[in-house]
Design a protein around this motif. Structure first.
Motif, mmCIF file in Angstrom:
data_model
loop_
_atom_site.group_PDB
_atom_site.id
_atom_site.type_symbol
_atom_site.label_atom_id
_atom_site.label_comp_id
_atom_site.label_asym_id
_atom_site.label_seq_id
_atom_site.Cartn_x
_atom_site.Cartn_y
_atom_site.Cartn_z
ATOM 1 N N GLN A 112 0.814 -1.206 0.000
ATOM 2 C CA GLN A 112 0.000 0.000 0.000
ATOM 3 C C GLN A 112 0.855 1.268 0.000
ATOM 4 O O GLN A 112 2.001 1.249 0.449
ATOM 5 N N ARG A 113 0.271 2.340 -0.483
ATOM 6 C CA ARG A 113 0.894 3.646 -0.318
ATOM 7 C C ARG A 113 0.755 4.056 1.149
ATOM 8 O O ARG A 113 -0.279 3.825 1.769
ATOM 9 N N MET A 114 1.797 4.661 1.696
ATOM 10 C CA MET A 114 1.841 4.979 3.120
ATOM 11 C C MET A 114 1.408 6.428 3.365
ATOM 12 O O MET A 114 2.145 7.365 3.068
ATOM 13 N N PRO A 115 0.209 6.672 3.892
ATOM 14 C CA PRO A 115 -0.222 8.042 4.185
ATOM 15 C C PRO A 115 0.466 8.565 5.444
ATOM 16 O O PRO A 115 0.728 7.805 6.377
ATOM 17 N N VAL A 116 0.756 9.854 5.460
ATOM 18 C CA VAL A 116 1.416 10.452 6.624
ATOM 19 C C VAL A 116 0.563 11.536 7.278
ATOM 20 O O VAL A 116 0.764 11.860 8.454
ATOM 21 N N VAL A 117 -0.393 12.118 6.548
ATOM 22 C CA VAL A 117 -1.211 13.188 7.116
ATOM 23 C C VAL A 117 -2.510 13.284 6.326
ATOM 24 O O VAL A 117 -2.546 12.990 5.122
ATOM 25 N N ARG A 118 -3.564 13.686 7.026
ATOM 26 C CA ARG A 118 -4.841 13.956 6.368
ATOM 27 C C ARG A 118 -5.062 15.463 6.322
ATOM 28 O O ARG A 118 -4.884 16.153 7.322
ATOM 29 N N ILE A 119 -5.461 15.964 5.161
ATOM 30 C CA ILE A 119 -5.683 17.394 4.964
ATOM 31 C C ILE A 119 -7.180 17.678 4.947
ATOM 32 O O ILE A 119 -7.932 17.055 4.190
ATOM 33 N N LYS A 120 -7.619 18.604 5.802
ATOM 34 C CA LYS A 120 -8.996 19.110 5.789
ATOM 35 C C LYS A 120 -8.907 20.636 5.818
ATOM 36 O O LYS A 120 -8.885 21.238 6.882
ATOM 37 N N SER A 121 -8.845 21.237 4.637
ATOM 38 C CA SER A 121 -8.599 22.673 4.554
ATOM 39 C C SER A 121 -9.898 23.463 4.676
ATOM 40 O O SER A 121 -11.002 22.915 4.535
ATOM 41 N N ASP A 122 -9.748 24.772 4.917
ATOM 42 C CA ASP A 122 -10.922 25.631 5.007
ATOM 43 C C ASP A 122 -11.551 25.871 3.642
ATOM 44 O O ASP A 122 -12.595 26.510 3.537
ATOM 45 N N ARG A 123 -10.924 25.361 2.583
ATOM 46 C CA ARG A 123 -11.504 25.449 1.239
ATOM 47 C C ARG A 123 -12.450 24.284 0.951
ATOM 48 O O ARG A 123 -13.053 24.220 -0.112
ATOM 49 N N GLY A 124 -12.520 23.345 1.874
ATOM 50 C CA GLY A 124 -13.370 22.183 1.687
ATOM 51 C C GLY A 124 -12.638 20.962 1.172
ATOM 52 O O GLY A 124 -13.252 19.909 0.975
ATOM 53 N N ASP A 125 -11.323 21.061 0.927
ATOM 54 C CA ASP A 125 -10.550 19.918 0.451
ATOM 55 C C ASP A 125 -10.403 18.883 1.567
ATOM 56 O O ASP A 125 -10.230 19.235 2.741
ATOM 57 N N ASP A 126 -10.447 17.623 1.189
ATOM 58 C CA ASP A 126 -10.303 16.529 2.146
ATOM 59 C C ASP A 126 -9.565 15.389 1.447
ATOM 60 O O ASP A 126 -10.124 14.694 0.600
ATOM 61 N N TYR A 127 -8.294 15.206 1.775
ATOM 62 C CA TYR A 127 -7.484 14.188 1.117
ATOM 63 C C TYR A 127 -6.310 13.818 2.020
ATOM 64 O O TYR A 127 -6.137 14.387 3.107
ATOM 65 N N TYR A 128 -5.490 12.878 1.557
ATOM 66 C CA TYR A 128 -4.304 12.442 2.283
ATOM 67 C C TYR A 128 -3.047 12.778 1.490
ATOM 68 O O TYR A 128 -3.101 12.957 0.270
ATOM 69 N N LEU A 129 -1.924 12.826 2.195
ATOM 70 C CA LEU A 129 -0.613 12.906 1.560
ATOM 71 C C LEU A 129 0.171 11.660 1.959
ATOM 72 O O LEU A 129 0.181 11.275 3.130
ATOM 73 N N ASP A 130 0.842 11.027 0.967
ATOM 74 C CA ASP A 130 1.629 9.843 1.287
ATOM 75 C C ASP A 130 3.077 10.224 1.554
ATOM 76 O O ASP A 130 3.444 11.401 1.546
ATOM 77 N N ASP A 131 3.916 9.204 1.789
ATOM 78 C CA ASP A 131 5.304 9.466 2.148
ATOM 79 C C ASP A 131 6.141 9.960 0.982
ATOM 80 O O ASP A 131 7.297 10.319 1.151
ATOM 81 N N ASN A 132 5.563 9.994 -0.233
ATOM 82 C CA ASN A 132 6.242 10.572 -1.394
ATOM 83 C C ASN A 132 5.690 11.949 -1.747
ATOM 84 O O ASN A 132 5.860 12.427 -2.874
ATOM 85 N N ASP A 133 4.983 12.574 -0.812
ATOM 86 C CA ASP A 133 4.414 13.917 -0.983
ATOM 87 C C ASP A 133 3.348 13.960 -2.076
ATOM 88 O O ASP A 133 3.113 15.010 -2.681
ATOM 89 N N CYS A 134 2.710 12.841 -2.339
ATOM 90 C CA CYS A 134 1.672 12.773 -3.369
ATOM 91 C C CYS A 134 0.291 12.717 -2.719
ATOM 92 O O CYS A 134 0.131 12.184 -1.622
ATOM 93 N N ILE A 135 -0.692 13.263 -3.419
ATOM 94 C CA ILE A 135 -2.054 13.332 -2.905
ATOM 95 C C ILE A 135 -2.767 12.000 -3.087
ATOM 96 O O ILE A 135 -2.709 11.382 -4.149
ATOM 97 N N MET A 136 -3.438 11.562 -2.039
ATOM 98 C CA MET A 136 -4.292 10.384 -2.071
ATOM 99 C C MET A 136 -5.727 10.823 -1.788
ATOM 100 O O MET A 136 -5.953 11.688 -0.950
ATOM 101 N N PRO A 137 -6.711 10.247 -2.464
ATOM 102 C CA PRO A 137 -8.098 10.664 -2.231
ATOM 103 C C PRO A 137 -8.598 10.249 -0.863
ATOM 104 O O PRO A 137 -8.008 9.398 -0.190
ATOM 105 N N ASN A 138 -9.714 10.839 -0.470
ATOM 106 C CA ASN A 138 -10.340 10.493 0.802
ATOM 107 C C ASN A 138 -10.803 9.047 0.773
ATOM 108 O O ASN A 138 -11.098 8.486 -0.275
ATOM 109 N N SER A 139 -10.869 8.433 1.942
ATOM 110 C CA SER A 139 -11.253 7.032 2.043
ATOM 111 C C SER A 139 -12.289 6.878 3.151
ATOM 112 O O SER A 139 -12.373 7.695 4.056
#
Length: 332
Positions: A112-139
């Motif tokens: 699996q891709r390894m997520p390191v943080v979940r982003i919930k911004s004030d713009r309404g974005d909701d996604y994850y970042l993996d250990d390669n600094d790439c965006i992963m969709p919400n799950s």
């Protein structure tokens, strides 16, 4: 010279018999993939307990939707390459390997891709970042990651929140203590801990346009701030109490500015006096500011104007942080 035809005939027959037996044994031992069915599918998801973004049930459903789930299919019809490509198309799968065995089993191994943080911004974005600094969709799976809220663009997330989160996750203390990052409109960083009723402000992250150098600069900056916070925890809060302060400002290198938790008196609703103007905890100068009835820090002589930006309370956190913390273990 007389040719011994009898001897040559015997040698020829022995050779032919040996060749026949070799092909016969090979043919009998080779499984007939056209008629042999897949009797079992083994799915091995590495780091399943750590990540929890995909499971065996989801893998089976994905293969069934593509009509390529191999169970009870003729082995000759099982396309290992197609199975691998289908699984790799998932945003949560890093690698996929599929192969068949002679006893009729199909083995699938995933990482699996390894997520390191979940982003919930004030713009309404909701996604994850993996250990390669790439965006992963919400799950819809649960996770126990740090949540980053507030004024976060995708560029800021991949370039600054990602190295900040990885630095915190690499340290066992902060991995368990810090549960939320909040980015203020001026890009100042607030940290919300699990233990203690306070917020930690570390200032703005250092800017750098080179990615590799940027990661190191951000990591060094965060480690420096968190080392000071660890000393303050060890020599300060462990003695004064974890709920003594509501705000801890680590922005300036030469001092720590704290806002004390104040209680109103019942008779005149006046504010209790603050801590001494200057303390020294673990070799770190600590300053405590008076707080008005509205909860704002009162100006002090010698304080930098920038200190006013650290006056937000926990109810002022951007995004979904109205009650100090986002419940990171809710289903997402």
């Amino acid at each position: 010279m007389r040719i011994n035809w009898k001897k040559i005939l015997i040698i020829t027959l022995d050779s032919a018999l040996a060749i026949y037996l070799m092909f016969a044994f090979t043919a009998f031992n080779k499984p007939d993939e056209k008629t042999k069915l897949c009797t079992k599918v083994n799915i091995n998801i590495q780091d399943e307990a750590t990540n929890g973004f995909i499971d065996t049930h989801e893998i089976k459903n994905r293969l069934r939707k593509g009509n390529i789930y191999p169970l009870k299919m003729p082995l000759d019809d099982v396309n290992s390459r197609k199975i691998e490509e289908t699984l790799k198309s998932s945003p949560f799968v890093k690698t996929a390997e599929c192969y068949k065995t002679q006893d009729g089993q199909v083995c699938i191994t995933l990482t699996q891709r390894m997520p390191v943080v979940r982003i919930k911004s004030d713009r309404g974005d909701d996604y994850y970042l993996d250990d390669n600094d790439c965006i992963m969709p919400n799950s819809h799976y649960t996770s126990d990651l740090i949540i980053a809220t507030g004024h976060i663009t995708k560029w800021f997330a991949t370039n600054y929140i990602s190295p900040l989160s990885k630095t915190l996750m690499e340290n066992d203390l902060w991995k368990n203590q810090i549960e939320q990052i909040n980015v203020m409109p001026d890009l100042g960083i607030e940290l919300v801990p699990r233990v203690g009723n306070h917020i930690v402000y570390i200032g703005q992250l250092p800017y750098c346009k080179y990615k590799k150098l940027k990661n190191k600069i951000v990591s060094d900056f965060v480690n420096k701030k968190m080392n000071r916070l660890e000393k303050f925890y060890k020599y300060g809060l462990s003695q004064a109490g974890w709920n003594k302060y509501s705000y801890i400002n680590l922005e300036f290198d030469n001092q720590i500015i704290c806002k004390k938790v104040f209680k109103e008196k019942k008779d005149d609703k006046s504010i209790e006096s603050a801590l001494a103007v200057s303390d020294n905890i673990g070799g770190i100068p600590v300053k405590s500011q008076e707080v008005s009835k509205t909860g704002n820090l009162s100006p002090e002589k010698g304080n930098k104007p920038e200190a006013n930006k650290t006056t937000s309370s926990k109810k002022e956190l951007s995004g979904n942080t109205a009650n100090k913390k986002v419940n990171n273990k809710t289903r997402i």
